[in-house]
Design a protein around this motif. Structure first.
Motif: not given
Length: 165
Positions: A28-30, A25, A32-33, A141-144
């Motif tokens: 994937e978030q990173n 997760q 997207y970022y 957009v938040r970076q994880a």
């Protein structure tokens, strides 16, 4: 005993799977970022290039307009000189007429320069707004952060200890 070993193994496996999912997760978030960051930079760069192109076009337009006004002023001055000479107008009156023509020309050139400067400043302000919008879009957009394995290790050990009891 066999059941206890199986329960310990399942508890540790469950913690490992949980960590793997959390890591996936975050990845994937990173991703997207990163895609959002790249798209934001491309969009901002394209907009800024368009603004710079507009400034260049306005500068060329202003230069062409000033050149045309200079030609018109020279023609008006020449016509005024000829008309004054043919009409027998005194040198003082002719000088006043030519001075008025020069003053009109000067005001026209000044107005063209002012308008160009105002338009240029507006485009520069829009460029600053574009930069701020690009930064805002990236920051939206938040970076994880990568998950720590420690809570999952504790969870697995806790489950294993619970199976031993």
């Amino acid at each position: 005993m066999c059941m206890m070993i199986a329960a310990i193994g399942l508890s540790i496996a469950q913690a490992a799977v949980g960590f793997g999912q959390a890591k996936q997760q975050a990845d994937e978030q990173n991703e997207y970022y990163e895609q959002n960051r790249k798209a934001s930079i491309v969009a901002g760069t394209d907009r800024y290039a368009s603004l710079q192109n507009n400034i260049l076009q306005k500068r060329e337009s202003a230069a062409a307009e000033m050149f045309q006004k200079r030609i018109e002023a020279l023609n008006a001055r020449a016509k005024g000189t000829v008309a004054a000479g043919e009409g027998g107008v005194s040198a003082l009156s002719a000088a006043a007429l030519l001075g008025d023509l020069d003053a009109q020309h000067g005001r026209q050139i000044l107005a063209i320069k002012r308008n160009y400067q105002i338009e240029k400043e507006n485009y520069q302000d829009e460029g600053k707004a574009t930069l701020n919008n690009t930064i805002s879009r990236i920051n939206s957009v938040r970076q994880a952060s990568n998950p720590s394995p420690l809570p999952f290790i504790v969870q697995g050990l806790s489950g294993a200890l619970g199976a031993i009891k």
